[in-house]
Motif scaffolding. Structure first.
Motif, PDB file in Angstrom:
ATOM      1  N   ALA A  50       0.823  -1.207   0.000  1.00  0.00           N
ATOM      2  CA  ALA A  50       0.000   0.000   0.000  1.00  0.00           C
ATOM      3  C   ALA A  50       0.858   1.257   0.000  1.00  0.00           C
ATOM      4  CB  ALA A  50      -0.918   0.009   1.219  1.00  0.00           C
ATOM      5  N   GLY A  51       2.022   1.173   0.633  1.00  0.00           N
ATOM      6  CA  GLY A  51       2.924   2.329   0.630  1.00  0.00           C
ATOM      7  C   GLY A  51       3.422   2.698  -0.748  1.00  0.00           C
ATOM      8  N   GLY A  52       3.374   1.715  -1.652  1.00  0.00           N
ATOM      9  CA  GLY A  52       3.798   1.988  -3.024  1.00  0.00           C
ATOM     10  C   GLY A  52       2.697   2.561  -3.892  1.00  0.00           C
ATOM     11  N   SER A  53       1.559   2.921  -3.278  1.00  0.00           N
ATOM     12  CA  SER A  53       0.441   3.556  -3.992  1.00  0.00           C
ATOM     13  C   SER A  53      -0.044   2.701  -5.155  1.00  0.00           C
ATOM     14  CB  SER A  53       0.862   4.952  -4.500  1.00  0.00           C
ATOM     15  OG  SER A  53       1.222   5.778  -3.422  1.00  0.00           O
ATOM     16  N   VAL A  54      -0.362   1.436  -4.870  1.00  0.00           N
ATOM     17  CA  VAL A  54      -0.853   0.540  -5.906  1.00  0.00           C
ATOM     18  C   VAL A  54      -2.373   0.471  -5.819  1.00  0.00           C
ATOM     19  CG1 VAL A  54       1.263  -0.824  -5.884  1.00  0.00           C
ATOM     20  CG2 VAL A  54      -0.647  -1.479  -4.408  1.00  0.00           C
ATOM     21  N   ALA A  55      -2.984  -0.207  -6.776  1.00  0.00           N
ATOM     22  CA  ALA A  55      -4.441  -0.326  -6.811  1.00  0.00           C
ATOM     23  C   ALA A  55      -4.934  -1.221  -5.680  1.00  0.00           C
ATOM     24  CB  ALA A  55      -4.882  -0.892  -8.160  1.00  0.00           C
ATOM     25  N   GLN A  56      -6.191  -1.000  -5.280  1.00  0.00           N
ATOM     26  CA  GLN A  56      -6.779  -1.775  -4.202  1.00  0.00           C
ATOM     27  C   GLN A  56      -6.798  -3.268  -4.534  1.00  0.00           C
ATOM     28  OE1 GLN A  56     -10.747  -0.560  -3.153  1.00  0.00           O
ATOM     29  NE2 GLN A  56     -11.143  -2.396  -1.929  1.00  0.00           N
ATOM     30  N   GLN A  57      -7.076  -3.607  -5.782  1.00  0.00           N
ATOM     31  CA  GLN A  57      -7.106  -4.999  -6.194  1.00  0.00           C
ATOM     32  C   GLN A  57      -5.758  -5.672  -5.970  1.00  0.00           C
ATOM     33  OE1 GLN A  57      -8.210  -5.559 -10.296  1.00  0.00           O
ATOM     34  NE2 GLN A  57      -8.290  -7.796 -10.138  1.00  0.00           N
ATOM     35  N   THR A  58      -4.686  -4.937  -6.213  1.00  0.00           N
ATOM     36  CA  THR A  58      -3.345  -5.477  -6.002  1.00  0.00           C
ATOM     37  C   THR A  58      -3.092  -5.750  -4.525  1.00  0.00           C
ATOM     38  OG1 THR A  58      -2.525  -4.242  -7.919  1.00  0.00           O
ATOM     39  CG2 THR A  58      -0.887  -5.043  -6.344  1.00  0.00           C
ATOM     40  N   ILE A  59      -3.574  -4.853  -3.668  1.00  0.00           N
ATOM     41  CA  ILE A  59      -3.400  -5.035  -2.226  1.00  0.00           C
ATOM     42  C   ILE A  59      -4.135  -6.284  -1.754  1.00  0.00           C
ATOM     43  CG2 ILE A  59      -3.832  -4.040   0.043  1.00  0.00           C
ATOM     44  CD1 ILE A  59      -3.558  -1.283  -1.222  1.00  0.00           C
ATOM     45  N   VAL A  60      -5.376  -6.455  -2.213  1.00  0.00           N
ATOM     46  CA  VAL A  60      -6.170  -7.620  -1.812  1.00  0.00           C
ATOM     47  C   VAL A  60      -5.520  -8.903  -2.306  1.00  0.00           C
ATOM     48  CG1 VAL A  60      -8.385  -8.787  -2.083  1.00  0.00           C
ATOM     49  CG2 VAL A  60      -8.312  -6.310  -1.720  1.00  0.00           C
ATOM     50  N   LEU A  61      -5.087  -8.914  -3.560  1.00  0.00           N
ATOM     51  CA  LEU A  61      -4.450 -10.106  -4.119  1.00  0.00           C
ATOM     52  C   LEU A  61      -3.167 -10.436  -3.370  1.00  0.00           C
ATOM     53  CD1 LEU A  61      -4.419 -12.280  -6.279  1.00  0.00           C
ATOM     54  CD2 LEU A  61      -3.213 -10.682  -7.799  1.00  0.00           C
ATOM     55  N   THR A  62      -2.413  -9.406  -3.028  1.00  0.00           N
ATOM     56  CA  THR A  62      -1.178  -9.613  -2.271  1.00  0.00           C
ATOM     57  C   THR A  62      -1.468 -10.199  -0.897  1.00  0.00           C
ATOM     58  OG1 THR A  62      -0.095  -7.765  -3.407  1.00  0.00           O
ATOM     59  CG2 THR A  62       0.849  -8.471  -1.308  1.00  0.00           C
ATOM     60  N   GLY A  63      -2.493  -9.669  -0.236  1.00  0.00           N
ATOM     61  CA  GLY A  63      -2.845 -10.172   1.088  1.00  0.00           C
ATOM     62  C   GLY A  63      -3.304 -11.620   1.056  1.00  0.00           C
ATOM     63  N   LEU A  64      -4.131 -11.982   0.084  1.00  0.00           N
ATOM     64  CA  LEU A  64      -4.620 -13.355  -0.013  1.00  0.00           C
ATOM     65  C   LEU A  64      -3.492 -14.320  -0.395  1.00  0.00           C
ATOM     66  CD1 LEU A  64      -8.058 -12.796  -1.797  1.00  0.00           C
ATOM     67  CD2 LEU A  64      -7.629 -13.283   0.628  1.00  0.00           C
ATOM     68  N   ALA A  65      -2.612 -13.872  -1.277  1.00  0.00           N
ATOM     69  CA  ALA A  65      -1.470 -14.714  -1.644  1.00  0.00           C
ATOM     70  C   ALA A  65      -0.546 -14.918  -0.447  1.00  0.00           C
ATOM     71  CB  ALA A  65      -0.701 -14.076  -2.807  1.00  0.00           C
ATOM     72  N   PRO A 176      -5.690  -8.451   8.453  1.00  0.00           N
ATOM     73  CA  PRO A 176      -5.308  -7.233   7.729  1.00  0.00           C
ATOM     74  C   PRO A 176      -6.014  -7.052   6.383  1.00  0.00           C
ATOM     75  CG  PRO A 176      -3.372  -8.382   8.550  1.00  0.00           C
ATOM     76  CD  PRO A 176      -4.528  -9.311   8.700  1.00  0.00           C
ATOM     77  N   VAL A 177      -6.380  -8.165   5.740  1.00  0.00           N
ATOM     78  CA  VAL A 177      -7.010  -8.056   4.420  1.00  0.00           C
ATOM     79  C   VAL A 177      -8.529  -8.019   4.505  1.00  0.00           C
ATOM     80  CG1 VAL A 177      -7.202 -10.534   3.911  1.00  0.00           C
ATOM     81  CG2 VAL A 177      -6.783  -8.937   2.046  1.00  0.00           C
ATOM     82  N   LEU A 178      -9.083  -8.366   5.656  1.00  0.00           N
ATOM     83  CA  LEU A 178     -10.531  -8.447   5.807  1.00  0.00           C
ATOM     84  C   LEU A 178     -11.248  -7.132   5.510  1.00  0.00           C
ATOM     85  CD1 LEU A 178     -12.897 -10.273   6.546  1.00  0.00           C
ATOM     86  CD2 LEU A 178     -12.571  -9.635   8.947  1.00  0.00           C
ATOM     87  N   PRO A 179     -10.782  -5.984   6.008  1.00  0.00           N
ATOM     88  CA  PRO A 179     -11.481  -4.731   5.685  1.00  0.00           C
ATOM     89  C   PRO A 179     -11.577  -4.470   4.185  1.00  0.00           C
ATOM     90  CG  PRO A 179     -10.022  -4.385   7.536  1.00  0.00           C
ATOM     91  CD  PRO A 179      -9.713  -5.746   6.998  1.00  0.00           C
ATOM     92  N   TYR A 180     -10.523  -4.819   3.442  1.00  0.00           N
ATOM     93  CA  TYR A 180     -10.563  -4.639   1.989  1.00  0.00           C
ATOM     94  C   TYR A 180     -11.605  -5.562   1.361  1.00  0.00           C
ATOM     95  CZ  TYR A 180      -6.375  -1.713   1.921  1.00  0.00           C
ATOM     96  OH  TYR A 180      -5.479  -0.677   2.100  1.00  0.00           O
ATOM     97  N   LEU A 181     -11.704  -6.792   1.867  1.00  0.00           N
ATOM     98  CA  LEU A 181     -12.695  -7.726   1.343  1.00  0.00           C
ATOM     99  C   LEU A 181     -14.116  -7.260   1.629  1.00  0.00           C
ATOM    100  CD1 LEU A 181     -11.052 -11.135   2.337  1.00  0.00           C
ATOM    101  CD2 LEU A 181     -11.099 -10.062   0.073  1.00  0.00           C
ATOM    102  N   LEU A 182     -14.264  -6.475   2.708  1.00  0.00           N
ATOM    103  CA  LEU A 182     -15.584  -5.971   3.080  1.00  0.00           C
ATOM    104  C   LEU A 182     -15.895  -4.612   2.449  1.00  0.00           C
ATOM    105  CD1 LEU A 182     -15.671  -6.981   6.860  1.00  0.00           C
ATOM    106  CD2 LEU A 182     -16.748  -8.145   4.914  1.00  0.00           C
ATOM    107  N   GLY A 183     -14.987  -4.120   1.606  1.00  0.00           N
ATOM    108  CA  GLY A 183     -15.270  -2.897   0.867  1.00  0.00           C
ATOM    109  C   GLY A 183     -14.486  -1.667   1.267  1.00  0.00           C
ATOM    110  N   ALA A 184     -13.539  -1.793   2.192  1.00  0.00           N
ATOM    111  CA  ALA A 184     -12.741  -0.625   2.598  1.00  0.00           C
ATOM    112  C   ALA A 184     -11.860  -0.175   1.438  1.00  0.00           C
ATOM    113  CB  ALA A 184     -11.892  -0.961   3.819  1.00  0.00           C
ATOM    114  N   HIS A 185     -11.616   1.131   1.369  1.00  0.00           N
ATOM    115  CA  HIS A 185     -10.769   1.688   0.305  1.00  0.00           C
ATOM    116  C   HIS A 185      -9.522   2.358   0.858  1.00  0.00           C
ATOM    117  CE1 HIS A 185     -13.829   0.959  -2.790  1.00  0.00           C
ATOM    118  NE2 HIS A 185     -14.724   1.386  -1.911  1.00  0.00           N
TER     119      HIS A 185
END
Length: 243
Positions: A50-65, A176-185
């Motif tokens: 997230a510090g690298g200012s990437v897209a939300q989808q990338t953050i979620v995919l990274t967290g799940l991986a 850590p990834v749960l808020p993103y899965l629930l719609g957090a931005h």
């Protein structure tokens, strides 16, 4: 001179307060380590990305991986580690079993000498060793405890360790990834939930280890927060340089 009546029943307060928890089940260490590692590693991974200012989808995919890779890695590592340790202990117990079968008198004398070294009168030590050595399986258990420091009938289970580690890591890494899965931005809900989870895990562990709950909780909170802060800073620096 006061004598202890061996036939007297145990005092109620002593009997009720003198029970011990299972410390050899093989689940506590991998479960605690897995939950903490899942929380800290995935929180740090997500904040770094997230510090690298990437897209939300990338953050979620990274967290799940990170969750999947870490959980399977932890389970495999715990299984191999505990299985190897168990096999080593079983090999040493087999050596002791063979010695008891080949040289029972020598092993009995060795046990008597051990009790003498601990303050038992020689005559009584020899008699105790003789009686305990009458049953080969009991003799093996006593020698294993005295010489190896293990109970051959209560060795940690590799499967229990692996399952505990996998489940605990997955739960910890999910926070850590749960808020993103629930719609957090934004990043802050993930950080807040993960830090709360770290504090809660630390406080929960304190109930098992008898440490102060607030100290244990704050310790885990500080360690996880430091890891997240460092990786976020690194992510920001690398993101800016790569951009």
């Amino acid at each position: 001179m006061a004598f202890i009546d061996n036939e007297a029943p145990l005092h109620g307060a002593h009997r009720d307060n003198h029970t011990h928890r299972d410390v050899n089940g093989g689940w506590l260490r991998p479960a605690v380590f897995g939950a903490m590692d899942g929380l800290v590693s995935n929180l740090a991974l997500i904040t770094g990305v997230a510090g690298g200012s990437v897209a939300q989808q990338t953050i979620v995919l990274t967290g799940l991986a990170g969750l999947a890779a870490g959980a399977f890695s932890m389970a495999a590592g715990e299984y191999t580690s505990v299985a190897s340790q168990r096999e080593l202990v079983q090999a040493e117990v087999a050596v002791e079993r063979r010695e008891l079968r080949r040289h029972p008198r020598d092993e009995e004398a060795e046990l008597a000498e051990l009790y003498v070294s601990r303050g038992v009168e020689p005559k009584l030590a020899r008699e105790v060793a003789r009686q305990l050595s009458a049953d080969p399986e009991q003799a093996l258990e006593i020698h294993a405890r005295e010489e190896l420091g293990v109970d051959p009938g209560d060795l940690p289970s590799p499967v229990v360790a692996a399952v505990s580690s996998f489940g605990a890591f997955a739960v910890g890494a999910l926070l850590p990834v749960l808020p993103y899965l629930l719609g957090a931005h934004a990043l802050w809900p993930s950080v807040a939930l993960a830090l709360a989870g770290l504090f809660g895990c630390g406080a929960l562990v304190a109930r098992v280890t008898a440490r102060s709950w607030w100290f244990s909780g704050l310790r885990q909170l500080a360690l996880g927060g430091a890891a997240a802060g460092v990786t976020y800073l690194l992510g920001s620096l690398f993101g800016a340089s790569l951009g």
